[in-house]
Design an enzyme around this catalytic site. Structure first.
Site, PDB file in Angstrom:
ATOM      1  CG  HIS A 121       0.988  -6.469  -3.182  1.00  9.32           C
ATOM      2  ND1 HIS A 121      -0.265  -7.110  -3.263  1.00  9.32           N
ATOM      3  CD2 HIS A 121       1.693  -6.613  -2.085  1.00  9.32           C
ATOM      4  CE1 HIS A 121       0.143  -8.110  -2.098  1.00  9.32           C
ATOM      5  NE2 HIS A 121       1.132  -7.733  -1.705  1.00  9.32           N
ATOM      6  CG  ASP A 201      -2.096  -0.698  -2.635  1.00  7.27           C
ATOM      7  OD1 ASP A 201      -1.963  -0.682  -1.422  1.00  7.27           O
ATOM      8  OD2 ASP A 201      -1.621  -1.849  -3.256  1.00  7.27           O
ATOM      9  CD  GLN A 204       4.795  -1.682   1.836  1.00  2.66           C
ATOM     10  OE1 GLN A 204       5.755  -1.131   2.598  1.00  2.66           O
ATOM     11  NE2 GLN A 204       4.497  -3.049   2.042  1.00  2.66           N
ATOM     12  CE  LYS A 227       1.424  -4.770   3.978  1.00  2.51           C
ATOM     13  NZ  LYS A 227       2.267  -5.738   3.651  1.00  2.51           N
ATOM     14  CB  CYS A 365       2.656  -9.847  -3.762  1.00  2.53           C
ATOM     15  SG  CYS A 365       2.437 -11.526  -2.832  1.00  2.53           S
TER      16      CYS A 365
HETATM   17  N1  PLP Z   1      -0.664  -3.332  -1.485  1.00  2.00           N
HETATM   18  C1  PLP Z   1       0.601  -3.166  -1.257  1.00  2.00           C
HETATM   19  C2  PLP Z   1       1.580  -2.346  -1.746  1.00  2.00           C
HETATM   20  C3  PLP Z   1       1.529  -4.100  -0.393  1.00  2.00           C
HETATM   21  O1  PLP Z   1       2.461  -3.964   0.027  1.00  2.00           O
HETATM   22  C4  PLP Z   1       0.419  -5.092   0.259  1.00  2.00           C
HETATM   23  C5  PLP Z   1       1.102  -6.059   1.203  1.00  2.00           C
HETATM   24  O2  PLP Z   1       2.173  -6.456   1.103  1.00  2.00           O
HETATM   25  C6  PLP Z   1      -0.723  -5.272   0.053  1.00  2.00           C
HETATM   26  C7  PLP Z   1      -1.271  -4.494  -1.091  1.00  2.00           C
HETATM   27  C8  PLP Z   1      -1.921  -6.479   0.638  1.00  2.00           C
HETATM   28  O3  PLP Z   1      -1.936  -5.943   1.822  1.00  2.00           O
HETATM   29  P1  PLP Z   1      -2.592  -7.017   2.780  1.00  2.00           P
HETATM   30  O4  PLP Z   1      -1.827  -8.409   2.532  1.00  2.00           O
HETATM   31  O5  PLP Z   1      -2.353  -6.602   3.993  1.00  2.00           O
HETATM   32  O6  PLP Z   1      -4.048  -7.235   2.351  1.00  2.00           O
END
Ligand code: PLP
Length: 563
Positions: A121, A201, A204, A227, A365
């Site tokens: 992401h 990270d 998900q 999430k 993203c």
């Molecule tokens: N990392 C992953 C894999 C994500 O799916 C997301 C959000 O879709 C993020 C990071 C960023 O999360 P946030 O927008 O809640 O900070």
């Protein structure tokens, strides 16, 4: 134990609101809905405990402080951390990853390396890019096949200069899980003696798995509560205590210090030194309720239900003629991602929205992954435990209905005038489309939005396909789907032609061109076009990005006229 998605869903008040009774919500990878207990906890915080934490001796401040530290302890258990000191509250995963990037890179020197993957992401890519630029660090990437990281080959990019490995626990765009067990084994075997830091990270993961950072074996783990059924505005960073102790804080301010002098400060103990300023207190209360809520669920049965449903979703999608599935149901975090050669992803999503089916469209993203897979945008349907077979059936019926309608209204063939072999090649490789039958007054007089939308879609039919203008030079930046616009001056008037891979963009393009094609210099101003757009209700009904796309087309048209 059997799991009932219907009973589970009843705990989510949004679905029982009259306006949402028919809603099919398949955008869970972006954010999940919230159970009643989370909504109540946020309200209760403001009703009964609202005060700032730590800084005061009064009753409410003590209550708020106790709540925050209780939720911290619950969060430590939720992630399998050894101590609440290993849990830092952030605004979300993005802030958590920025914190780690800034703190972990502080001690690195030019030439040190960070290993990421193509599946990240942007939140786990851009912060590292920024720090790499600042410190002269080198970004390396796990070898991949069409964008999918081959974790078993990570050793190929590890070197004595590797200081950080930061990878996603699973792709938010295509759903595949990262093989964290293999990653752990490789990192241990290759680099056991070294000062390498491993970040996961996990944004998900937590909605689908019981997370255990000890079993994963990572040094740092990041996620966002929204999430996994929690509130927005609160995220968690787990860090091994021994490592956090040596890590410099990222942001400075109140709450993260013990004493401040004019020229220097002493930082607070863990974890507060990483929490500058006032935290999202109500969201922390909501997170506490969410963790309690998940603790009462049969997580194994929930996961089983999700997997069965995901297999069913992929099976149904795989039977839709021509539809290209980019995801695979095995080892997948509840995500189906697809495209259709005859219909832009954005048009599919817009059509489904008209049937109250919420999916996400775009690059999610994760642009490097989608580009490597050969796409700029996909439709993503993402499931959690409150989704059911009926939701999947409604999605498939919606797609089939759209495809049927496409069959009934086939795209116009390239006109003779527009084709590259035509006489038009003498002067220009394109001819304007015939827009004379488009009646703006009739469109404006239509009473409801649905009729106007249908008309705009039907206007797309006058826009023929023009392969000869589909070039980078004519591409309009700022449109969510590809759109190409060309212009020339002919006998004192401006002539335009447009093409797009999206029917709605073609329709909007036809609307625009109906006002500016064939007019003379200065006959129309951009503000008049924006006014038409607003008066038709397009700004309320179309997504913001569509509105921006229309504005980008207007801007480009006037730039071309001025050139
Ligand atoms: N990392 C992953 C894999 C994500 O799916 C997301 C959000 O879709 C993020 C990071 C960023 O999360 P946030 O927008 O809640 O900070």
């Amino acid at each position: 134990m059997t799991f009932s998605p219907q009973e589970f869903k009843q705990q989510f008040p949004l679905f029982s609101q009259a306006e949402n009774r028919d809603l099919v919500y398949l955008d869970n990878a972006a954010t999940t809905q919230k159970p009643g207990c989370v909504i109540d906890a946020i309200r209760d915080f403001y009703l009964h405990s609202n005060a700032n934490t730590h800084r005061s001796s009064h009753r409410l401040a003590r209550r708020a402080t106790d709540m925050v530290e209780r939720v911290r302890a619950a969060s430590a258990c939720f992630l399998g951390a050894q101590s609440p000191r290993e849990i830092i509250f952030t605004r979300g995963a993005t802030e958590g990853l920025n914190l780690l990037a800034n703190s972990l890179c502080r001690g690195l020197v030019a030439g040190d390396e960070i290993v990421l993957s193509t599946a990240e992401h942007h939140a786990n890519l851009v912060p590292w890019q920024m720090l790499a630029e600042q410190h002269g660090l080198v970004l390396r990437f796990v070898p991949d096949a069409n964008g999918v990281p081959q974790i078993d080959r990570i050793a190929e990019v590890l070197s004595p200069r590797t200081k950080i490995v930061s990878v996603t626990g699973g792709s938010n765009a295509l759903g595949f899980r990262t093989d964290l067990a293999t990653l752990r084994a490789t990192l241990r075997a290759t680099l056991s003696q070294r000062d390498l830091r491993w970040v996961v990270d996990g944004s998900q993961l937590a909605a689908h798995d019981v997370v255990d950072v000890a079993a994963i074996g990572c040094d740092f783990f990041v996620c966002s509560a929204h999430k996994f059924y929690g509130p927005t505005g609160i995220g968690l960073v787990y860090g091994r205590e021994a490592l956090l102790r040596d890590l410099p804080p990222w942001q400075g301010g109140g709450e993260m210090i013990t004493s401040v002098d004019l020229l220097a400060s002493d930082y607070a103990d863990l974890p507060h030194r990483f929490e500058a300023g006032t935290s999202s207190l109500a969201a922390i209360a909501g997170l506490g309720a969410c963790i309690e809520f998940l603790g009462k669920q049969d997580r194994r049965a929930m996961a089983q239900h999700e997997q069965t449903l995901l297999a069913y979703l992929h099976d149904r999608l795989s039977k839709v003629p021509e539809l290209e599935l980019l995801s695979n149901p095995r080892n997948n975090l509840g995500i189906a991602s697809f495209v259709h050669p005859r219909c832009a992803a954005i048009d599919i999503a817009q059509w489904l929205d008209g049937r109250d089916i919420a999916v996400r469209v775009g690059h999610h993203c994760a642009q490097p992954l989608l580009h490597a897979a050969g796409h700029t945008a996909t439709v993503r349907a993402s499931l959690v435990a409150y989704n059911s077979r009926e939701d999947v059936d409604r999605l498939i019926a919606g797609i089939e209905e759209l495809l049927q309608q496409l069959d009934d209204t086939a795209e116009p063939q390239p006109s003779a005038a527009g084709s590259s072999e035509s006489a038009a090649t003498e002067a220009y490789p394109w001819q304007p489309d015939d827009l004379s039958k488009l009646d703006l007054d009739a469109l404006c007089n239509q009473k409801n939005w649905q009729d106007r939308y249908r008309t705009i879609m039907s206007w797309a039919k006058v826009i023929s396909r023009k392969d000869q203008i589909r070039t980078t030079e004519h591409l309009v930046q700022g449109c969510e789907s590809s759109a190409w616009l060309v212009h020339r001056q002919e006998a004192g008037v401006h002539r335009f032609a447009i093409d797009s891979d999206s029917r709605i963009v073609k329709g909007l393009g036809a609307l625009l061109l109906s006002q500016i094609d064939g007019v003379s210099e200065g006959a129309v101003a951009p503000s008049e076009l924006h006014q038409i757009f607003d008066e038709l209700g397009l700004s309320q009904q179309l997504s913001e990005s569509r509105g921006n796309g229309f504005r980008a087309l207007v801007q480009r048209a006037f730039d071309l006229m001025d050139a």
